[in-house]
Design a protein around this motif. Structure first.
Motif: not given
Length: 828
Positions: A248-262, A343-354
């Motif tokens: 299995a490969g890693p997954v990408e995570q991105t921010r979600r702005i404005g969510t319910w608290p846990s 132009l500015a290139v802005v990274r918005t994702g991050e690679l997360v491993h198992a």
């Protein structure tokens, strides 16, 4: 004016001292080099052998012993001269608006701001004055590069609009004498049919050692290129040959702005909450029969497809870096224009491993290699492949979650901040409104147009009052009476002193309400019910029109109510007032405005009379605004035997409404409303009005259910008085009563500012409130800007006001009498 009280030398000295403090605070942390310590596989690791199931020892481990990566200091060359408070021209304003979009995108979506606590606000304070005066592309680029360097992220960078992908190159293979197969796949490889034939031919006799040379010039869309490489590996059979079993490969995570608290408690639900969204992990299956030694050779242009990332995660391939890696992890990014050419290139994702680790960490860095030949990096990779030692595998760092460093370390405490901090206040307010405000689709004004108008006001502000007024104009665009701007800086706009009276608006006309009784007001014959027609030469109609956007308000009727008390506020001194008495005689008088009068005036509109009192015919009255947590239960208990109770909700609620619901609610549990949470799933560079159609938010709705003990509740007739003063917590209490009690509302529409707000801190000691969730009716009907409507309409009149009659209360008593004492009909 601050500059008149402080010499230019003193101002520069203060500025230099603050820059020195900032350098210590920001530079005190150890700089993050971007390369984490490499941990080699132990020498006692089991030898490679064919397998059907991968041994646990071949999977890399996360580095839990490595020190937490710290945030690098802001680069040197901090400005040593504060710019003159002068507004920019149109081109300068345009540069600052583009800077706002870059800052906004990074602040909300770049992973490092959330995980490393990067002091992004402080970076803006230093960069903003430089960007506003940059007259050429080189100067502008240097200002942005210095700001983006704080992220320590090669992927977030500047690019030219004219940048294009390098010319396509062919895939090549080479087999050397000691059974090593080299496959060169540059990022810009054509990946056409001819390339596929070359790879398939090489796979007909695959040796035990494989070097994939993935170096080349950077491409414009790494994520797209990674998908094409994945497809090419699958179509040519290269994946089948290299993969054993399933990985299995890693997954990408991105921010979600404005969510319910846990934990959805009442306090947590109203705060700003963000979360991570992750893609689904992809599995790769192969038919490899023997475990090969695989090396991946990468440079700044390399893009690793998913299958190679999976091989690397599983410990089946070793990554060798020829210099700094940039696009090896093909994660999401956005491009934000900053000029006609850049132009500015802005990274918005991050690679997360198992295993919870992040990023792509090279197992070996070729820089500084002593290998000889024309290609030292390839020579090093070949040496590793030929060695009998286990392939080197570096541990990756685990994710770190540091509190966001949103508060600047300098310029933030004085009432008159420096220009960079003043601009930060505008940027932060605008950013929060367009990304987090639950009511951003209900704005009456175009937020982006207001922001463009406010920027030069922030630049040219020379006093705390001018700065506070500029921020106040932006906050007023929220159209929410609960988003009140507070702080000493904004008090300078409204004025610290007051005239010796309070006023109220009746039928569109302003009358004196409470008057401080002293020798001055007695000599001037200022009495309650006297009409105020002009102030300081302004007819009141013109005054209301000019001050329309001074404060936020949900609608016209609540705006007039919020503006009316400000008529008395201002700077100390005499005010020219025109008044009209009951006989329609006008006169102009000079009335003193002092600090003492403001302290002497009551803070509520009904200061006289008891909080709870008995009325005629067995009815009782409760002034809810004046109840306290200590006395509420005791006071309310005295009216429980009344035939009818009138609750006066025309004001602010200062008591926990649960105490009141226990006495007046007849339904122990009921959904009294619905909370709607809006989530920003991805960056949106469009204007806020275009974003409503092009970048739709994700919306989630939950019931707001209230439960109270009703065993000792009141069972008689209940009436509640409401009008435009019923706002915020009082409005929510009225909504709860509507669903949990048999109540009749008499009066006029409430303020329509019903949602909870979260404090937003701004430079200069200012604070405003932003609603993170929208509160609606139980059936989903809109409340914000609409309010609750009464069952029976009743309003104050001029005649009743001059007679001292509370006509809304009188109408409530009439209704109770009609319901409980109907007229007796005579028999014929």
């Amino acid at each position: 004016m601050l500059h008149t009280n402080m010499s230019r030398t003193q101002g520069l000295r203060r500025f230099s001292q603050r820059v020195a403090v900032a350098a210590v605070l920001l530079g005190g942390a150890t700089a993050c080099s971007g390369v984490f310590p490499l941990r080699k596989r132990p020498a006692t690791a089991p030898a490679a052998s064919p397998r059907a199931t991968r041994p646990a020892s071949t999977t890399r481990a996360a580095d839990t012993t490595a020190p937490r990566p710290s945030v690098a200091p802001i680069p040197a060359e901090a400005p040593n001269v504060e710019p003159e408070p002068i507004a920019s021209d149109s081109s300068g304003i345009a540069r600052l608006i583009r800077l706002a979009h870059v800052w906004h995108t990074v602040a909300l979506h770049h992973p490092s701001v959330a995980t490393l606590g990067v002091p992004w606000d402080s970076a803006l304070i230093i960069a903003a004055p430089r960007v506003r005066v940059a007259q050429d592309a080189d100067t502008l680029a240097r200002a942005y590069q210095r700001m983006l360097a704080l992220l320590r992220d090669p992927r977030t960078r500047l690019e030219s609009f004219r940048a294009t992908d390098p010319a396509p190159v062919a895939v090549t293979t080479q087999r050397i004498a000691d059974s090593v197969l080299i496959i060169a796949l540059a990022p810009s490889s054509a990946l056409d049919a001819a390339d596929a034939v070359i790879v398939r031919t090489a796979l007909e006799s695959l040796p035990m050692r494989v070097l994939l040379d993935l170096r080349g010039a950077p491409v414009q869309e790494p994520a797209v290129r990674a998908q094409r490489l994945d497809a090419f590996f699958r179509e040519t059979g290269l994946s089948d040959a290299l993969v054993i079993g399933s990985i299995a490969g890693p997954v990408e995570q991105t921010r979600r702005i404005g969510t319910w608290p846990s934990d959805d408690t009442s306090e947590q639900a109203i705060a700003f909450h963000d979360a991570w969204a992750q893609t689904t992990a992809r599995s790769y299956s192969g038919r490899g029969s023997a475990r090969r030694r695989i090396a991946l050779l990468a440079n700044a242009g390399t893009v690793l497809p998913g299958v190679l990332l999976a091989l690397h995660d599983a410990g089946d391939a070793s990554l060798i870096a020829d210099g700094v890696l940039r696009d090896a992890a093909p994660v999401s990014h956005v491009r934000v224009p900053i000029s006609d050419t850049l132009l500015a290139v802005v990274r918005t994702g991050e690679l997360v491993h198992a295993d919870g680790s992040v990023g792509v960490v090279p197992d070996t860095v070729a820089a500084g290699s002593t290998a000889t030949g024309g290609d030292p990096a390839r020579a090093l990779a070949l040496a590793i492949l030929r060695s009998a030692a286990p392939m080197p595998l570096a541990a990756r760092p685990l994710r770190w979650y540091a509190p966001p460093a949103r508060t600047p370390v300098f310029y933030d405490t004085t009432a008159y901040p420096f220009m960079g901090a003043r601009l930060l206040a505008g940027f932060r307010t605008w950013s929060t409104m367009r990304a987090r405000h639950a009511h951003r689709d209900l704005y009456e004004d175009d937020l982006d147009a207001v922001f463009e108008r406010v920027i030069p006001l922030l630049e040219s502000a020379r006093t705390p009052g001018e700065y506070g007024k500029a921020i106040g104009e932006l906050v007023a665009s929220t159209d929410d009476g609960e988003a009140v701007l507070q702080g000493a800086t904004y008090d300078a706009v409204l004025g610290d002193a007051s005239l010796p009276f309070r006023v109220r608006l009746v039928e569109g006309r302003v009358f004196l309400a409470d008057v401080v009784r002293d020798s001055v007001t007695t000599a001037l014959a200022l009495l309650p019910s006297t009409e105020l027609t002009a102030l300081d030469g302004y007819p009141l109609v013109a005054w209301f029109s000019e001050h329309r956007r001074v404060i936020p308000a949900a609608n016209d009727w609540s705006r007039q109510r919020l503006l009316t008390p400000l008529l008395s506020r201002g700077k100390p001194g005499d005010a020219m007032v025109k008044v009209r008495d009951a006989n329609n005689r006008e006169r102009t008088i000079m009335v003193p405005r002092t600090l003492a009068y403001r302290a002497a005036l009551p803070t509520v509109e009904r200061p006289s009379g008891a909080v709870v009192r008995s009325l005629a015919d067995g009815f009782s009255y409760v002034d809810v605004e004046r109840l306290t947590n200590e006395s509420a239960d005791r006071d309310v208990r005295t009216v429980m035997s009344s035939r009818g109770v009138v609750l006066d909700l025309r004001g602010a609620l200062r008591v926990a409404d649960t105490l009141l619901l226990r006495r007046f609610a007849t339904v122990p549990s009921a959904p009294v409303g619905r909370l709607v949470q809006r989530t920003l799933a991805e960056p949106c560079a469009a204007s806020i009005r275009e974003a409503l159609a092009r970048c739709a938010d994700l919306r989630e709705s939950r019931a707001w259910t209230r439960t109270v003990d009703t065993s000792g509740s009141y069972n008689g007739r209940l009436v509640a008085l409401i009008d435009e003063r019923t706002q915020g917590a009082m409005e929510r209490f009225a909504l709860s009563l509507e669903q949990m009690a048999s109540v009749t509302f008499i009066g006029s529409a409430t303020a329509g500012s019903v949602s909870w707000t979260t404090p937003l801190s701004l430079p200069g000691g200012l604070t405003t409130g932003i609603a993170a969730q929208e509160l609606r009716r139980p059936d989903g009907g809109q409340l914000q800007r609409v309010g609750l409507t009464p069952t029976i309409e009743a309003r104050f009149t001029i005649r009743g006001g001059r007679a001292g009659d509370d006509e809304v209360l009188t109408r409530a008593l009439q209704w109770l009498q009609q319901q409980l004492d109907p007229p007796v009909r005579r028999k014929r």
